[in-house]
Design a protein around this motif. Sequence first.
Motif, PDB file in Angstrom:
ATOM      1  N   TYR A 100       0.838  -1.211   0.000  1.00  0.00           N
ATOM      2  CA  TYR A 100       0.000   0.000   0.000  1.00  0.00           C
ATOM      3  C   TYR A 100       0.868   1.255   0.000  1.00  0.00           C
ATOM      4  O   TYR A 100       0.650   2.169  -0.811  1.00  0.00           O
ATOM      5  N   TYR A 101       1.866   1.300   0.866  1.00  0.00           N
ATOM      6  CA  TYR A 101       2.700   2.490   0.953  1.00  0.00           C
ATOM      7  C   TYR A 101       3.624   2.630  -0.252  1.00  0.00           C
ATOM      8  O   TYR A 101       3.981   3.743  -0.637  1.00  0.00           O
ATOM      9  N   ARG A 102       3.995   1.524  -0.861  1.00  0.00           N
ATOM     10  CA  ARG A 102       4.817   1.598  -2.069  1.00  0.00           C
ATOM     11  C   ARG A 102       4.030   2.249  -3.208  1.00  0.00           C
ATOM     12  O   ARG A 102       4.522   3.174  -3.876  1.00  0.00           O
ATOM     13  N   VAL A 103       2.815   1.784  -3.406  1.00  0.00           N
ATOM     14  CA  VAL A 103       1.980   2.333  -4.487  1.00  0.00           C
ATOM     15  C   VAL A 103       1.586   3.777  -4.165  1.00  0.00           C
ATOM     16  O   VAL A 103       1.556   4.641  -5.054  1.00  0.00           O
ATOM     17  N   LYS A 104       1.300   4.045  -2.914  1.00  0.00           N
ATOM     18  CA  LYS A 104       0.936   5.402  -2.502  1.00  0.00           C
ATOM     19  C   LYS A 104       2.076   6.375  -2.762  1.00  0.00           C
ATOM     20  O   LYS A 104       1.853   7.509  -3.212  1.00  0.00           O
ATOM     21  N   SER A 105       3.306   5.967  -2.491  1.00  0.00           N
ATOM     22  CA  SER A 105       4.471   6.820  -2.716  1.00  0.00           C
ATOM     23  C   SER A 105       4.606   7.167  -4.194  1.00  0.00           C
ATOM     24  O   SER A 105       4.895   8.316  -4.548  1.00  0.00           O
ATOM     25  N   THR A 106       4.383   6.193  -5.050  1.00  0.00           N
ATOM     26  CA  THR A 106       4.454   6.433  -6.491  1.00  0.00           C
ATOM     27  C   THR A 106       3.362   7.399  -6.930  1.00  0.00           C
ATOM     28  O   THR A 106       3.607   8.324  -7.731  1.00  0.00           O
ATOM     29  N   ALA A 107       2.153   7.229  -6.395  1.00  0.00           N
ATOM     30  CA  ALA A 107       1.041   8.115  -6.748  1.00  0.00           C
ATOM     31  C   ALA A 107       1.310   9.538  -6.263  1.00  0.00           C
ATOM     32  O   ALA A 107       0.970  10.510  -6.944  1.00  0.00           O
TER      33      ALA A 107
END
Length: 228
Positions: free
Chosen positions: A53-60
């Motif tokens: 979740y935090y990996r994808v959130k960081s990219t977004a």
Amino acid sequence: MTSSFHSFYDTWFGQLKHLVQQLCSAPKPPTTPDHLRHLEQLVDNLLSHYSEYYRVKSTAAEHDVLEIFAAPWASSLERSLHWIGGWRPTIVFHLVYTESSILFESHIIDILRGLKTGDLGDLSPNQFRRVSDLQCETVKEENAITDELSEWQSSVSELVGASCTDVNQMIGRLVIVLRKADELRLKTLRRVVELLTPQQAVEFLIAAAELQFGVHSLGVDLDRQRNA
């Protein structure tokens, strides 16, 4: 990207419910080595789910950090409780203490008889000390990140009439602050789990997820009532 993150979040949230159901159905306390390994695997799976979740959130956030802060996928209640785009890390410790107290009181007779329950109500003095030490450390890191956000907010007047380059640099600083907050959230979750036995970790993660589900459900209901 942020609209795709919204879709990702909906899917991720549904998968979280499935993982929590697995935790709830696992044998507790573990009675065999296989049961213990199963609990450890379930805990690892859930932590990996949060990490994703935090990996994808960081990219977004790199594409549109302001949209991430706005969090249109969350209810108004959830957004009102946010600290820099998510839950405040120190809430983890309040959850540990609350769950431990509730379970301790429910097992008080067994505990007075010298029986061990092995759950969160049976935290050892050493575990309490280490949780307390981690809480103090987390409060310091949380305050430092809050100060960084305050400094960013204080400089917001510089955005008026600024060049695109300067605006992008300021937005980039906000992305860094958000990333630090998310890193602290995930690190705190992992370090608390490390201080617990597998059974205690499962109970803690279930309690944390149920709090998240409860706030989300209440928030959705309140939004629906207000918009009716």
